[in-house]
Design a protein around this motif. Structure first.
Motif, mmCIF file in Angstrom:
data_model
loop_
_atom_site.group_PDB
_atom_site.id
_atom_site.type_symbol
_atom_site.label_atom_id
_atom_site.label_comp_id
_atom_site.label_asym_id
_atom_site.label_seq_id
_atom_site.Cartn_x
_atom_site.Cartn_y
_atom_site.Cartn_z
ATOM 1 N N ARG A 491 0.757 -1.103 0.054
ATOM 2 C CA ARG A 491 0.121 0.303 0.327
ATOM 3 C C ARG A 491 0.560 1.273 -0.079
ATOM 4 N NH1 ARG A 491 -5.387 -0.730 1.907
ATOM 5 N NH2 ARG A 491 -5.811 -2.836 1.377
ATOM 6 N N VAL A 492 2.130 1.289 0.365
ATOM 7 C CA VAL A 492 3.090 2.713 0.846
ATOM 8 C C VAL A 492 3.232 2.205 -1.014
ATOM 9 C CG1 VAL A 492 4.506 3.848 1.876
ATOM 10 C CG2 VAL A 492 3.633 2.728 3.293
ATOM 11 N N ALA A 493 4.188 1.343 -1.535
ATOM 12 C CA ALA A 493 4.393 1.427 -2.536
ATOM 13 C C ALA A 493 3.409 2.165 -3.501
ATOM 14 C CB ALA A 493 4.970 0.525 -3.264
ATOM 15 N N ARG A 494 1.895 2.174 -3.820
ATOM 16 C CA ARG A 494 1.321 2.256 -4.372
ATOM 17 C C ARG A 494 1.091 3.513 -3.894
ATOM 18 N NH1 ARG A 494 -0.735 -0.736 -8.866
ATOM 19 N NH2 ARG A 494 0.882 -3.235 -8.385
ATOM 20 N N PHE A 495 0.597 4.143 -3.088
ATOM 21 C CA PHE A 495 0.634 5.698 -2.616
ATOM 22 C C PHE A 495 1.687 6.540 -2.927
ATOM 23 C CE2 PHE A 495 2.091 8.992 0.219
ATOM 24 C CZ PHE A 495 1.057 9.608 0.856
ATOM 25 N N LEU A 496 2.711 5.852 -3.078
ATOM 26 C CA LEU A 496 4.344 7.123 -3.832
ATOM 27 C C LEU A 496 3.978 7.132 -4.970
ATOM 28 C CD1 LEU A 496 6.938 5.045 -1.561
ATOM 29 C CD2 LEU A 496 6.009 7.467 -1.024
ATOM 30 N N GLU A 497 3.521 5.857 -5.687
ATOM 31 C CA GLU A 497 3.545 6.385 -6.907
ATOM 32 C C GLU A 497 2.476 7.057 -7.232
ATOM 33 O OE1 GLU A 497 2.697 2.305 -9.029
ATOM 34 O OE2 GLU A 497 4.222 1.465 -7.440
ATOM 35 N N GLU A 498 1.416 7.177 -6.973
ATOM 36 C CA GLU A 498 -0.244 8.082 -6.747
ATOM 37 C C GLU A 498 0.682 9.599 -6.426
ATOM 38 O OE1 GLU A 498 -4.526 9.993 -5.009
ATOM 39 O OE2 GLU A 498 -2.906 7.748 -4.628
ATOM 40 N N LEU A 499 0.943 9.779 -5.380
ATOM 41 C CA LEU A 499 2.235 11.189 -5.159
ATOM 42 C C LEU A 499 2.944 11.684 -5.777
ATOM 43 C CD1 LEU A 499 2.427 13.142 -2.724
ATOM 44 C CD2 LEU A 499 4.259 11.182 -2.082
ATOM 45 N N ALA A 500 3.889 10.291 -6.278
ATOM 46 C CA ALA A 500 4.917 10.913 -8.003
ATOM 47 C C ALA A 500 4.061 11.863 -9.074
ATOM 48 C CB ALA A 500 5.560 9.624 -8.342
ATOM 49 N N GLY A 501 3.343 11.419 -9.107
ATOM 50 C CA GLY A 501 2.183 11.999 -10.636
ATOM 51 C C GLY A 501 1.317 12.611 -10.198
ATOM 52 N N LEU A 502 1.091 12.957 -8.485
ATOM 53 C CA LEU A 502 0.620 14.459 -8.930
ATOM 54 C C LEU A 502 1.645 15.658 -8.734
ATOM 55 C CD1 LEU A 502 -1.748 13.193 -5.498
ATOM 56 C CD2 LEU A 502 -2.709 13.944 -7.897
ATOM 57 N N TYR A 503 2.773 15.083 -7.681
ATOM 58 C CA TYR A 503 3.954 15.876 -7.768
ATOM 59 C C TYR A 503 3.899 16.793 -8.861
ATOM 60 C CZ TYR A 503 8.521 18.027 -7.223
ATOM 61 O OH TYR A 503 9.413 18.571 -7.519
ATOM 62 N N ASN A 504 4.624 15.841 -10.290
ATOM 63 C CA ASN A 504 4.844 15.957 -11.320
ATOM 64 C C ASN A 504 4.031 16.885 -12.291
ATOM 65 O OD1 ASN A 504 6.940 14.766 -11.515
ATOM 66 N ND2 ASN A 504 6.503 12.482 -12.236
ATOM 67 N N ARG A 505 2.305 16.447 -11.926
ATOM 68 C CA ARG A 505 1.608 17.660 -12.754
ATOM 69 C C ARG A 505 1.398 18.543 -11.424
ATOM 70 N NH1 ARG A 505 -1.407 12.709 -12.697
ATOM 71 N NH2 ARG A 505 -2.140 12.557 -10.617
ATOM 72 N N TRP A 506 1.767 18.759 -10.196
ATOM 73 C CA TRP A 506 2.148 20.169 -10.047
ATOM 74 C C TRP A 506 3.066 21.281 -10.251
ATOM 75 C CZ3 TRP A 506 5.987 21.493 -6.120
ATOM 76 C CH2 TRP A 506 5.946 22.662 -5.530
ATOM 77 N N TYR A 507 4.333 20.326 -10.267
ATOM 78 C CA TYR A 507 5.220 20.991 -11.369
ATOM 79 C C TYR A 507 5.270 21.444 -11.821
ATOM 80 C CZ TYR A 507 10.457 20.953 -13.059
ATOM 81 O OH TYR A 507 11.548 21.113 -12.835
ATOM 82 N N ASP A 508 4.438 21.247 -13.009
ATOM 83 C CA ASP A 508 4.209 21.457 -14.309
ATOM 84 C C ASP A 508 3.563 22.762 -14.707
ATOM 85 O OD1 ASP A 508 5.517 19.389 -15.755
ATOM 86 O OD2 ASP A 508 3.827 17.845 -16.017
ATOM 87 N N ALA A 509 2.684 22.779 -13.532
ATOM 88 C CA ALA A 509 1.472 23.670 -13.755
ATOM 89 C C ALA A 509 2.102 24.978 -12.828
ATOM 90 C CB ALA A 509 0.446 23.111 -12.609
#
Length: 553
Positions: A491-509
């Motif tokens: 569950r921790v690994a899957r959370f980190l993958e979601e968090l990485a995606g959200l961070y990258n979207r914020w970084y782009d915006a």
């Protein structure tokens, strides 16, 4: 953040109850005030079913009570909206500044963010890997090494006192076959029909012959075999421990199987169970009456020739753990051990303990390595199995560990070596590590651009990508607690993958570094601290999986 929100929620609930006849007499517990994250972000930051839990006690309609609580809760300055949904759920949306405060909370907490005390005071013995010292670690054992170590870290993050234990089986038929195989290799004979093959057998045999102080040529065959048994097992087990250490896995206790017999634990266990009326004699053997506790048949614990069975070792080992003060004993077993569950839980019940509490068995499924779309069948060194060395050589420790942990152990796992070796966002470990490295790059570039942390104004974090990122960061402690409770580190690994995606979207915006024609402003300083918070959570989560959080990639 849930603790902060529980306070105004409790106050609103108390106020709503006190306004009703008899409501002042109703006790409200922490269990009534549980807050959950809505699946749909449009439904708010948090949700509570407190009105549905209390309505019957106060003699009112759940939705009516929820409306009253929501109206009182919405008056809190940190809450933007409190709305009623369905039969009486309360959806809560924090105001921007309140939500943004989380970034500062995370930065101040540092490595401690996500750690809790749900398992405080609980001593847990976690036994995993426990592979026989007859060859290199195969992929089943390697999966348990990664999952077991990560689970230990997650349990510790939830406050538990965890002892990592390896059950060292240096006794029995498999060790006899190993010794015969080594001796045959030393003598230049073919591998015994039931023996072990692979290049490692010749390597271990050569090391035993080179290192022993015995004059092997002067010994008869039985004495030679005993030398290879003793020294060969030590060498093989030493290699297993060294390879596990390189894989980031270390143990607190290496428990030798012989100990349960030499310490008297087996005898004590049998006598205790006999006193409880669960041991009987039949056909010259000693039996444990496990059918009383749901097993499909009773189990022999001492054969008619006086030799103890494997089951006797199980009962002795379990008693030994309980005598060492472990209330909870977790054992991670391979897919071929499903048949052990009934007898082991019956044994626990026979001792007067609680099955699935005092003893918990986790059964893992197989692992298959795939390259170029085809299964990897053979090890260069072990001959007929794929080993830890094969995995690490192909993708490295970090990618290997992450790939083994990120899926539920209840599923057979196919690991695509080509994908894990790639540097793309399709590779889950690369995407998470890259997101962390990106947070560190932002930090370095901000320093160069003169963006400091002198100001933090959470009300400036008002973009939708910031709300989504903060929502995920807020989830991390709950994910860790749930992973510990359910014994599911994936569950921790899957959370980190979601968090990485959200961070990258914020970084782009949203920019942390001002454009060339812009001055450094409070919004840049504030975003830098949100960047810090994201990096901290990525780092904390990777640490629970035993995976490095790189500064650069």
């Amino acid at each position: 953040m849930t603790a902060d929100l529980s306070t105004p929620l409790a106050a609103a609930v108390r106020s709503a109850l006190d306004a009703r006849e008899g409501g002042a007499e109703i006790d409200v517990t922490a269990a009534d005030l549980v807050l959950d994250r809505p699946r749909n972000r449009e439904h708010g930051d948090w949700a509570s079913n407190v009105a549905m839990r209390l309505a019957k006690r106060v003699g009112t309609n759940p939705r009516e009570l929820a409306t009253d609580i929501a109206e009182r809760l919405a008056q809190d300055p940190g809450i933007a909206r409190a709305e009623v949904a369905g039969p009486g759920f309360i959806n809560i949306t924090l105001d921007v500044a309140s939500a943004g405060e989380l970034a500062r909370t995370i930065v101040e907490a540092g490595d401690a963010y996500g750690r809790g005390d749900a398992l405080q005071g609980r001593r847990i013995n976690l036994e995993f890997v426990s592979a026989n010292p007859t060859g290199p670690l195969h992929m089943g054992g390697v999966r348990w090494a990664a999952v077991g170590d990560s689970l230990a870290r997650v349990l510790e993050a939830a406050g538990a006192d965890v002892t990592r234990e390896y059950y060292f089986n240096d006794h029995g038929a498999q060790i006899d076959r190993f010794a015969r195989s080594l001796l045959a290799a030393y003598l230049g004979e073919p591998t015994p029909e039931d023996g072990y093959g692979g290049a490692y057998i010749g390597e271990i045999a050569a090391q035993v012959a080179a290192n022993t102080s015995e004059d092997l040529a002067a010994l008869d065959r039985d004495a030679q075999q005993e030398v290879f048994r003793h020294d060969g097992v030590e060498l093989m087990f030493g290699e297993i421990k060294a390879k596990l250490h390189e894989f980031g896995v270390d143990f607190d206790v290496f428990f030798h199987e012989d100990t349960v017999h030499t310490s008297g634990a087996v005898s004590r266990a049998i006598e205790r169970l006999r006193d409880e009326g669960h041991v009987f004699e039949a056909d010259g053997a000693t039996w444990l009456r496990t059918t009383t506790f749901g097993d499909d048949k009773d189990r022999v614990i001492v054969r008619s020739d006086g030799e103890p069975t494997y089951m006797s070792g199980d009962i002795g080992y379990y008693l030994d753990k309980r005598e060492r003060g472990f209330e909870e004993n977790l054992i991670m077993l391979g897919a071929d051990h499903h048949g052990y569950i009934g007898r082991m839980m019956a044994m626990v019940a026979a001792f007067g303990d609680e099955p699935n509490v005092n003893l918990q068995l986790l059964i893992g499924q197989m692992v298959n390595l795939v390259r170029d779309g085809e299964p990897v069948r053979m090890s260069k060194r072990a001959g007929n199995i794929v080993t830890l060395d094969d995995l690490v050589e192909a993708v490295g420790v970090d990618a290997g560990r992450y790939a083994l942990v990120r899926s539920s152990v209840n599923t057979t796992l196919d690991i695509d070596l080509d994908l894990l070796a790639s540097r793309t966002n399709d590779n889950p470990v690369y995407s998470v590590q890259y997101a962390h490295a990106r947070t560190r790059a932002v930090d370095r570039n901000a320093a160069t651009a003169g963006v400091d942390r002198s100001t933090f104004d959470p009300s400036l974090l008002d973009h939708e990508t910031e709300a989504a990122l903060l929502g995920a960061l807020r989830e991390y402690p709950r994910v860790v607690a749930q992973a510990a409770e359910l014994r599911e580190p994936h569950r921790v690994a899957r959370f980190l993958e979601e968090l990485a995606g959200l961070y990258n979207r914020w970084y782009d915006a949203r920019r942390v570094i001002p454009r060339a024609d812009e001055e450094v402003a409070d919004v840049h300083r504030t975003r830098l601290q949100l960047n810090d918070a994201a990096g901290q959570v990525l780092r904390n989560g990777l640490g629970l999986l035993g995976v490095h959080a790189p500064e650069r990639m």
